[in-house]
Design a protein around this motif. Sequence first.
Motif, PDB file in Angstrom:
ATOM      1  N   HIS A 235     -11.139 -44.671  78.916  1.00  5.64           N
ATOM      2  CA  HIS A 235     -12.291 -44.531  78.024  1.00  5.64           C
ATOM      3  C   HIS A 235     -12.460 -45.801  77.195  1.00  5.64           C
ATOM      4  O   HIS A 235     -11.561 -46.640  77.112  1.00  5.64           O
ATOM      5  CB  HIS A 235     -12.089 -43.305  77.135  1.00  5.64           C
ATOM      6  N   HIS A 267     -14.431 -47.483  81.633  1.00  4.91           N
ATOM      7  CA  HIS A 267     -15.672 -47.574  80.854  1.00  4.91           C
ATOM      8  C   HIS A 267     -16.053 -49.047  80.726  1.00  4.91           C
ATOM      9  O   HIS A 267     -15.204 -49.910  80.497  1.00  4.91           O
ATOM     10  CB  HIS A 267     -15.471 -46.945  79.482  1.00  4.91           C
ATOM     11  N   SER A 326     -20.035 -44.043  81.390  1.00  7.51           N
ATOM     12  CA  SER A 326     -19.823 -42.941  80.456  1.00  7.51           C
ATOM     13  C   SER A 326     -18.721 -42.018  80.945  1.00  7.51           C
ATOM     14  O   SER A 326     -18.314 -42.065  82.115  1.00  7.51           O
ATOM     15  CB  SER A 326     -21.114 -42.129  80.299  1.00  7.51           C
ATOM     16  N   LEU A 327     -18.264 -41.153  80.034  1.00  2.25           N
ATOM     17  CA  LEU A 327     -17.308 -40.110  80.389  1.00  2.25           C
ATOM     18  C   LEU A 327     -17.904 -39.190  81.451  1.00  2.25           C
ATOM     19  O   LEU A 327     -17.227 -38.814  82.413  1.00  2.25           O
ATOM     20  CB  LEU A 327     -16.942 -39.299  79.135  1.00  2.25           C
ATOM     21  N   GLU A 328     -19.169 -38.861  81.299  1.00  2.41           N
ATOM     22  CA  GLU A 328     -19.829 -37.986  82.265  1.00  2.41           C
ATOM     23  C   GLU A 328     -19.836 -38.606  83.661  1.00  2.41           C
ATOM     24  O   GLU A 328     -19.602 -37.921  84.662  1.00  2.41           O
ATOM     25  CB  GLU A 328     -21.264 -37.694  81.827  1.00  2.41           C
ATOM     26  N   THR A 347      -7.473 -42.279  76.129  1.00  6.42           N
ATOM     27  CA  THR A 347      -8.434 -42.412  75.033  1.00  6.42           C
ATOM     28  C   THR A 347      -7.801 -42.041  73.709  1.00  6.42           C
ATOM     29  O   THR A 347      -6.844 -41.253  73.666  1.00  6.42           O
ATOM     30  CB  THR A 347      -9.665 -41.510  75.276  1.00  6.42           C
ATOM     31  N   ASP A 349     -10.010 -40.876  71.481  1.00  6.06           N
ATOM     32  CA  ASP A 349     -11.088 -39.980  71.061  1.00  6.06           C
ATOM     33  C   ASP A 349     -10.714 -38.550  71.450  1.00  6.06           C
ATOM     34  O   ASP A 349     -10.759 -38.178  72.625  1.00  6.06           O
ATOM     35  CB  ASP A 349     -12.389 -40.405  71.743  1.00  6.06           C
ATOM     36  N   THR A 351     -12.246 -35.767  71.004  1.00  4.52           N
ATOM     37  CA  THR A 351     -13.347 -35.001  71.586  1.00  4.52           C
ATOM     38  C   THR A 351     -13.512 -35.318  73.065  1.00  4.52           C
ATOM     39  O   THR A 351     -13.667 -34.422  73.905  1.00  4.52           O
ATOM     40  CB  THR A 351     -14.662 -35.280  70.844  1.00  4.52           C
ATOM     41  N   ALA A 352     -13.465 -36.612  73.406  1.00  6.45           N
ATOM     42  CA  ALA A 352     -13.577 -37.016  74.808  1.00  6.45           C
ATOM     43  C   ALA A 352     -12.423 -36.443  75.629  1.00  6.45           C
ATOM     44  O   ALA A 352     -12.612 -35.964  76.751  1.00  6.45           O
ATOM     45  CB  ALA A 352     -13.602 -38.536  74.924  1.00  6.45           C
ATOM     46  N   PHE A 356     -12.727 -33.828  78.838  1.00  4.15           N
ATOM     47  CA  PHE A 356     -12.122 -34.173  80.125  1.00  4.15           C
ATOM     48  C   PHE A 356     -11.159 -33.078  80.586  1.00  4.15           C
ATOM     49  O   PHE A 356     -11.232 -32.593  81.719  1.00  4.15           O
ATOM     50  CB  PHE A 356     -11.399 -35.513  80.011  1.00  4.15           C
TER      51      PHE A 356
END
Length: 418
Positions: A235, A267, A326-328, A347, A349, A351-352, A356
């Motif tokens: 990420h 990323h 992106s993560l998506e 990561t 993050d 939230t990310a 995942f």
Amino acid sequence: MSRQSDVRKKALLGRSVLRQLVMLTKDEKDAALLQVADAIVNRKEEIIQGNDLDRKAAIKEQVSQALLDRLTLTDKRVQEMAEGLRQLVHLDDPIGEVLETRTLANELRIEKVRVPLGVIGMIYEARPNVTVDAAGIALKTGNAILLRGSSSACHSNAILTKVIQQALEQTSVPSAAVQLVENQDRSAVQEMMTANGLIDVIIPRGGAGLIQRVVKESTVPVLETGVGNCHIYIHQDANPKMANDIVINAKTDRPAVCNAVETILVHHAWAERHLRELGNRLLEQEVEVRGCLQTQTILPGVDLATDADWKTEYLDRILAVKVVDSLESAITHIDQYGSHHSEAILTEDATAAHVFLTVVDAAAVYHNASTRFTDGGQFGFGAEIGISTQKLHARGPMGLKEMTSYQYRIHGTGQIRK
């Protein structure tokens, strides 16, 4: 006696001792595992000599270095096989475990109890350590096992099975519980896959071709292990040193195993800042990189990755690299090309990471760790019989509990149904 009938004969031998196996105590089974472990260590020179015959044949056939590594038994690896059996001794015996108990209004008491699967048919390739791991797990769980390894490890498997059987003769565990099908003709595999009533479950372990053949052709129920087309997504805010260390470990620690990483998704923001350094680290480790167009602009000289590269389990010092926006996009790539084995996100993050781990469909998903940990020993299961990538009955590293089923035991006091 025909070659095919040999499969039947050995399956029947295994089946003939199931009653004995299920009645063994934990102490009896553990004593047998320790006896086998000691025999493997005491006869390691004989085992390695047999393995050398397989190695010489593999070298003559010019197999890749990675595949040769999977085949090779060293003094350390023989010791590790024995240690895997000793670890099983320290684990609880799952057989007879009462999973649930309830009493009905009519005072019938119902118990849900863990029991063995029966006769396990194991069809596998290249890695002789599977012979010991599978036999150990089968014995600890009161199962008999019919082993059929590949021709590339025939000498190794033969001597290991001989050592196991001879060690068991000194214990309460019947030596007939472990059988090896030495016939290397495809007909032997076909007979195992259709031995309904003799074999209770088939477990294939090896390349995609073997696994798909068994899944498609077997009439015996299959516990499917899967290939490891594993991914690591880096990420945008991943710690660069940690990311580099994890990727290097996941690719180079043992490239020929199923939990090694095959593709990294990066990323674009991280790639612009740090991919060149990672590329240099990979080059130092003699890893061949195949990358997308954006990867090529950052790492000049790497080969352009094709669609086949995204699909390939290399089992070698080759790594595909794709820059994503992106993560998506990373998750979409994994959905398309992943094998549901092991996937990781690097990561800071939270939230990310949560997205995942929640969304990616794999037996094992990681946050800030190497995919190389997908292993029964590393998970604390002792040895493993394989990594399941399916969802029914078992998923991930399959240890003792995954080699069991259950039955309902109903205790009454004369109740009849009205």
